[in-house]
Scaffold this motif. Structure first.
Motif, PDB file in Angstrom:
ATOM      1  N   HIS A  14       1.067  -1.287   0.113  1.00 17.26           N
ATOM      2  CA  HIS A  14       0.191   0.380  -0.084  1.00 17.26           C
ATOM      3  C   HIS A  14       0.935   1.212   0.203  1.00 17.26           C
ATOM      4  CE1 HIS A  14      -3.178   2.818   1.167  1.00 17.26           C
ATOM      5  NE2 HIS A  14      -4.200   1.862   0.793  1.00 17.26           N
ATOM      6  N   ALA A  15       0.597   2.464  -0.627  1.00 16.60           N
ATOM      7  CA  ALA A  15       1.603   3.535  -1.538  1.00 16.60           C
ATOM      8  C   ALA A  15       2.090   4.313   0.459  1.00 16.60           C
ATOM      9  CB  ALA A  15       0.477   4.562  -2.264  1.00 16.60           C
ATOM     10  N   LEU A  16       1.228   4.331   1.539  1.00 13.41           N
ATOM     11  CA  LEU A  16       1.115   4.837   3.099  1.00 13.41           C
ATOM     12  C   LEU A  16       1.620   3.623   3.617  1.00 13.41           C
ATOM     13  CD1 LEU A  16      -2.611   6.071   3.412  1.00 13.41           C
ATOM     14  CD2 LEU A  16      -0.916   7.378   2.766  1.00 13.41           C
ATOM     15  N   GLU A  17       2.739   2.918   3.361  1.00  9.63           N
ATOM     16  CA  GLU A  17       3.334   2.751   4.352  1.00  9.63           C
ATOM     17  C   GLU A  17       4.783   2.570   3.710  1.00  9.63           C
ATOM     18  OE1 GLU A  17       3.257  -1.804   3.647  1.00  9.63           O
ATOM     19  OE2 GLU A  17       0.774  -2.154   3.976  1.00  9.63           O
ATOM     20  N   ASP A  18       4.926   3.496   2.789  1.00 12.17           N
ATOM     21  CA  ASP A  18       5.798   4.219   2.793  1.00 12.17           C
ATOM     22  C   ASP A  18       5.984   5.477   3.191  1.00 12.17           C
ATOM     23  OD1 ASP A  18       8.006   6.246   2.139  1.00 12.17           O
ATOM     24  OD2 ASP A  18       7.742   6.006  -0.703  1.00 12.17           O
ATOM     25  N   LEU A  39      -8.857   2.194   7.071  1.00 15.46           N
ATOM     26  CA  LEU A  39      -7.362   1.254   6.946  1.00 15.46           C
ATOM     27  C   LEU A  39      -7.314   0.935   5.339  1.00 15.46           C
ATOM     28  CD1 LEU A  39      -7.598  -0.284  10.801  1.00 15.46           C
ATOM     29  CD2 LEU A  39      -6.279   2.067   9.464  1.00 15.46           C
ATOM     30  N   TYR A  40      -8.284   0.115   4.751  1.00 15.04           N
ATOM     31  CA  TYR A  40      -7.773  -0.821   3.370  1.00 15.04           C
ATOM     32  C   TYR A  40      -7.586   0.120   2.398  1.00 15.04           C
ATOM     33  CZ  TYR A  40     -12.177  -2.244   2.392  1.00 15.04           C
ATOM     34  OH  TYR A  40     -12.996  -2.582   1.670  1.00 15.04           O
ATOM     35  N   ASP A  78      -3.631  -7.603  -0.288  1.00 15.13           N
ATOM     36  CA  ASP A  78      -2.414  -7.475   0.691  1.00 15.13           C
ATOM     37  C   ASP A  78      -3.170  -6.397   2.149  1.00 15.13           C
ATOM     38  OD1 ASP A  78      -0.488  -7.503   3.217  1.00 15.13           O
ATOM     39  OD2 ASP A  78      -0.820  -5.350   3.002  1.00 15.13           O
ATOM     40  N   GLY A  79      -4.474  -5.608   1.838  1.00 16.75           N
ATOM     41  CA  GLY A  79      -5.526  -4.711   2.531  1.00 16.75           C
ATOM     42  C   GLY A  79      -4.910  -4.050   3.567  1.00 16.75           C
ATOM     43  N   ARG A  80      -3.619  -4.145   3.143  1.00 13.71           N
ATOM     44  CA  ARG A  80      -3.188  -3.741   4.899  1.00 13.71           C
ATOM     45  C   ARG A  80      -3.097  -5.355   6.153  1.00 13.71           C
ATOM     46  NH1 ARG A  80      -3.662   3.228   5.503  1.00 13.71           N
ATOM     47  NH2 ARG A  80      -1.985   2.578   5.858  1.00 13.71           N
ATOM     48  N   ARG A  81      -3.292  -5.805   5.339  1.00 16.58           N
ATOM     49  CA  ARG A  81      -4.023  -7.102   6.997  1.00 16.58           C
ATOM     50  C   ARG A  81      -2.978  -6.845   8.331  1.00 16.58           C
ATOM     51  NH1 ARG A  81      -2.754 -11.864   3.525  1.00 16.58           N
ATOM     52  NH2 ARG A  81      -3.461 -10.727   2.259  1.00 16.58           N
ATOM     53  N   PRO A 116      -2.284 -12.992   9.781  1.00 19.96           N
ATOM     54  CA  PRO A 116      -3.551 -11.280  10.270  1.00 19.96           C
ATOM     55  C   PRO A 116      -4.492 -11.795   9.258  1.00 19.96           C
ATOM     56  CG  PRO A 116      -1.591 -11.094   9.006  1.00 19.96           C
ATOM     57  CD  PRO A 116      -1.110 -13.103   9.437  1.00 19.96           C
ATOM     58  N   ALA A 117      -4.695 -12.395   7.943  1.00 12.80           N
ATOM     59  CA  ALA A 117      -5.759 -11.761   6.802  1.00 12.80           C
ATOM     60  C   ALA A 117      -6.528 -11.961   7.911  1.00 12.80           C
ATOM     61  CB  ALA A 117      -5.875 -11.922   5.857  1.00 12.80           C
TER      62      ALA A 117
END
Length: 398
Positions: free
Chosen positions: A2-6, A220-221, A314-317, A331-332
Motif C-alpha cells: 500500500h502506498a501509505l506504507e512508505d 484502513l485498507y 495485501d489489504g494492509r492486513r 493476520p488476514a
C-alpha cells in the motif's frame, strides 16, 4: 505494498469537520451550539419515534431552549423525497433559520435534503433534476445544521445523504434510489451524548454499530487512506472492538462505543473522496434490491468481503490486525474472524439468507449494482470487483 506504507509518500488531507461536542449530558449545550452558528429558530428533523419519545426529545428541547422552533417528527427509514419536501415546507411556515438533525442515519439524511431544498429558489426544478438523474442539486447558501446522533451508524460527519422517491409518494414517474452530495453538507456542529444513544432500542443500536464499525475497517485498507485517517480509524476500532460486545450485556459501554464511532468516521468524508469501499458498496447494492437495514446486511457480508479483499491484495492486513486486536500468524484470517466475532456479539445474522428481505434470486442484480457503485474505485488494485466476482462473494455470504 500500500502506498501509505512508505513513510515518505506524499498525501493531501483537506478536511473541514463539524465542531465536535462529546459527553454525557452534553445535549444541554445544544442551545450554545445553535447560538454559535447564528440559529435562533431551529427546525428539529427527527423520526416518527425519536421525535416523540420523551426520553429523547425532552433533553433536546431543554438543551435548545428558546432556539427550538418546531419539531418535524416524520422521517422514516426510506429517506423519502416527499418527507424532505414536507420538512422544507414546515421550515418555511415556521420561519426557521437552521436545522437540528436528531436520530439515526435516516433522519440525518432527510435533514440534509431539507437543508438543500430550503436553499433552492426553485424546488420544482430541483425535484425534476432528482427525478431525471437521481441526484438532488445542492445550492449555495445552505442554512446551518447541527446533528445530534442517537445511533452508532457513523453518518454524522458526512458530505452526502441518501434519498428515495416512488410514484406512490409523488414527484417521480419511476422509482428513484439516489441522494445528494456536496462539501457544504458537512454540519456546523455535532453533539454526541451517550445518554441519548442509550435510549435507542438495542437491536437498532447494534445494527447501526456494525455499519459504523465497518467504516473504520474500510478506512484502513481503502486506496484513499491517509496517515491521519489511519490514526483515527485505528484508535476508533480499538475502542469499538471492546465496547460493541457490551451493548447486549448488563453494563453497556455507550460512552466508549460513541467515542470510537466519532473517531472511525473522522476524516473519511472529504471533498476529494471517501475511504468507504467494498463493504459499503455491498451495503448499497443490498439496500437497493431488498428492504434491509444496512448494518444487518453488513454483518452477513463483511467477513466474506474481507476474505475476497485479502485474496487479491495485501489489504494492509497487519495494520488491520493490530487495530482489531489480532495476534496471529495469519493476520488476514484473524481480521476476518475478528469482524465476524463483533457481528456475532452484536446479535446480527451471520448469513444473508437469514437477513429479512434478501432473496436468493436477487443476488446477481445485487452484485451488478455493487460493481457499478462508485465506492469500488476505493478498493485496492488486484481485487476483482466485476459483477461475477462479487456475486461469488454474495454466494459465500448466503
Amino acid at each position: 505494498m500500500h502506498a501509505l506504507e512508505d513513510p515518505e509518500a506524499p498525501f493531501r488531507f483537506d478536511y473541514r469537520p463539524a465542531a465536535i461536542r462529546y459527553g454525557a449530558g452534553e445535549v444541554t449545550g445544544l442551545g450554545d451550539e445553535l447560538a454559535r452558528v447564528g440559529v435562533s429558530n431551529a427546525l428539529v428533523v427527527a423520526g416518527t419515534t425519536t421525535g416523540t419519545t420523551p426520553a429523547v426529545i425532552d433533553p433536546v428541547r431543554e438543551g435548545a431552549g428558546k432556539r427550538l422552533g418546531e419539531v418535524f417528527a416524520e422521517t422514516t427509514p426510506e429517506k423519502r423525497l416527499d418527507t424532505a419536501l414536507a420538512g422544507a415546507a414546515r421550515y418555511d411556515d415556521r420561519g426557521c433559520d437552521g436545522i437540528v438533525a436528531l436520530g439515526g442515519g435516516s433522519s440525518l439524511d432527510v435533514a440534509a435534503a431539507v437543508r438543500a431544498l430550503v436553499a433552492h429558489d426553485d424546488r420544482e426544478e430541483a425535484v425534476a433534476a432528482f427525478a431525471d438523474t437521481g441526484r438532488l442539486p445542492v445550492p449555495e447558501g445552505l442554512p446551518p445544521l447541527v446533528v445530534v446522533p442517537t445511533t452508532l451508524a457513523g453518518a454524522d460527519l458526512s458530505l452526502g445523504a441518501g434519498l428515495t422517491a416512488t410514484p406512490a409518494n409523488g414527484h417521480v414517474e419511476t422509482a428513484v434510489d439516489g441522494g445528494l452530495s456536496a462539501p457544504g453538507l458537512m454540519p456546523e456542529a455535532a453533539v454526541y451524548d451517550p445518554e441519548l444513544v442509550a435510549t435507542t432500542p438495542t437491536g437498532v443500536l447494534c445494527a447501526s454499530a456494525m455499519n459504523g464499525f465497518d467504516k473504520g475497517v474500510e478506512s484502513l485498507y481503502a486506496r484513499t487512506a491517509t496517515p491521519i485517517t489511519d490514526g483515527t480509524a485505528a484508535r476508533g476500532l480499538a475502542l469499538l472492538r471492546d465496547a460493541l460486545p457490551t451493548l447486549r450485556g448488563d453494563d453497556p459501554d455507550y460512552g466508549r462505543a460513541l467515542r470510537g464511532m466519532v473517531l472511525v468516521q473522522y476524516g473519511i468524508a472529504r471533498p476529494e473522496g471517501s475511504t468507504l469501499a467494498l463493504i459499503h458498496a455491498f451495503g448499497h447494492g443490498l439496500t437497493a434490491h431488498a428492504p434491509v437495514q444496512q448494518g444487518a446486511a453488513h454483518g452477513a457480508v463483511a467477513p466474506h468481503a474481507l476474505a475476497h479483499l485479502f485474496a487479491g491484495a495485501d489489504g494492509r492486513r497487519e495494520l488491520l490486525a493490530d487495530a482489531v486486536g489480532v495476534e496471529a500468524d495469519d493476520p488476514a484470517g484473524g481480521v476476518v474472524e475478528a469482524v465476524a466475532s463483533v457481528r456475532d456479539a452484536l446479535g446480527l445474522p451471520a448469513r444473508l439468507r437469514d437477513v429479512d428481505g434478501v432473496e436468493r434470486e436477487a443476488l446477481p442484480a445485487i452484485a451488478a449494482t455493487t460493481a457499478a457503485d462508485a465506492l469500488v474505485e476505493n478498493v485496492p488494485a488486484g481485487v476483482a470487483v466485476d459483477a461475477n466476482a462479487l456475486e461469488g462473494v454474495l454466494d459465500a455470504a448466503w
